[in-house]
Motif scaffolding. Structure first.
Motif, mmCIF file in Angstrom:
data_model
loop_
_atom_site.group_PDB
_atom_site.id
_atom_site.type_symbol
_atom_site.label_atom_id
_atom_site.label_comp_id
_atom_site.label_asym_id
_atom_site.label_seq_id
_atom_site.Cartn_x
_atom_site.Cartn_y
_atom_site.Cartn_z
ATOM 1 N N GLU A 22 7.027 -4.608 -8.689
ATOM 2 C CA GLU A 22 7.975 -3.559 -9.065
ATOM 3 C C GLU A 22 7.311 -2.176 -8.976
ATOM 4 O O GLU A 22 7.925 -1.222 -8.512
ATOM 5 N N LYS A 23 6.056 -2.101 -9.415
ATOM 6 C CA LYS A 23 5.315 -0.841 -9.356
ATOM 7 C C LYS A 23 5.145 -0.406 -7.894
ATOM 8 O O LYS A 23 5.302 0.771 -7.560
ATOM 9 N N TYR A 24 4.857 -1.354 -7.017
ATOM 10 C CA TYR A 24 4.708 -1.057 -5.596
ATOM 11 C C TYR A 24 6.017 -0.516 -5.023
ATOM 12 O O TYR A 24 6.025 0.486 -4.316
ATOM 13 N N HIS A 25 7.125 -1.164 -5.339
ATOM 14 C CA HIS A 25 8.415 -0.723 -4.802
ATOM 15 C C HIS A 25 8.807 0.652 -5.328
ATOM 16 O O HIS A 25 9.392 1.453 -4.597
ATOM 17 N N GLU A 26 8.475 0.928 -6.597
ATOM 18 C CA GLU A 26 8.761 2.255 -7.144
ATOM 19 C C GLU A 26 7.980 3.325 -6.394
ATOM 20 O O GLU A 26 8.522 4.360 -6.022
ATOM 21 N N ARG A 27 6.702 3.073 -6.171
ATOM 22 C CA ARG A 27 5.878 4.059 -5.470
ATOM 23 C C ARG A 27 6.276 4.182 -4.011
ATOM 24 O O ARG A 27 6.232 5.271 -3.444
ATOM 25 N N LEU A 28 6.672 3.077 -3.406
ATOM 26 C CA LEU A 28 7.105 3.113 -2.022
ATOM 27 C C LEU A 28 8.379 3.935 -1.881
ATOM 28 O O LEU A 28 8.481 4.783 -0.985
ATOM 29 N N SER B 161 -4.511 4.914 4.181
ATOM 30 C CA SER B 161 -3.251 5.370 4.741
ATOM 31 C C SER B 161 -2.066 5.134 3.807
ATOM 32 O O SER B 161 -0.997 5.647 4.039
ATOM 33 N N LYS B 162 -2.273 4.338 2.745
ATOM 34 C CA LYS B 162 -1.180 4.041 1.838
ATOM 35 C C LYS B 162 -1.441 4.677 0.478
ATOM 36 O O LYS B 162 -2.572 4.679 0.005
ATOM 37 N N PRO B 163 -0.394 5.182 -0.160
ATOM 38 C CA PRO B 163 -0.591 5.745 -1.498
ATOM 39 C C PRO B 163 -0.837 4.659 -2.545
ATOM 40 O O PRO B 163 -1.443 4.903 -3.563
ATOM 41 N N TYR B 164 -0.386 3.431 -2.280
ATOM 42 C CA TYR B 164 -0.546 2.328 -3.225
ATOM 43 C C TYR B 164 -0.793 1.066 -2.435
ATOM 44 O O TYR B 164 -0.068 0.763 -1.496
ATOM 45 N N ASP B 165 -1.820 0.319 -2.803
ATOM 46 C CA ASP B 165 -2.164 -0.902 -2.087
ATOM 47 C C ASP B 165 -1.880 -2.103 -2.986
ATOM 48 O O ASP B 165 -2.630 -2.383 -3.919
#
Length: 53
Positions: free
Chosen positions: A40-46, A4-8
């Motif tokens: 940081e990568k997670y926040h960018e993708r989010l 359900s998430k694009p990035y875990d």
């Protein structure tokens, strides 16, 4: 199971722990820096996925 998430982020941390566990045992600062990059990568993708919605 449907993803359900694009990035875990949790999976990313687990991957890094598995790959670099021994290295980070002796160098916690390196592990902390890699976690920061993952966060940081997670926040960018989010934020990118929120812009698409």
């Amino acid at each position: 199971m449907k993803e359900s998430k694009p990035y875990d982020a949790v999976a990313e941390v687990r991957k890094h722990r598995k790959m670099f566990g021994i290295i980070h045992w002796n160098n916690p600062a390196l592990f902390k820096s890699k976690l920061k990059v993952a966060r940081e990568k997670y926040h960018e993708r989010l934020s990118a996925s929120n812009m698409e919605s």
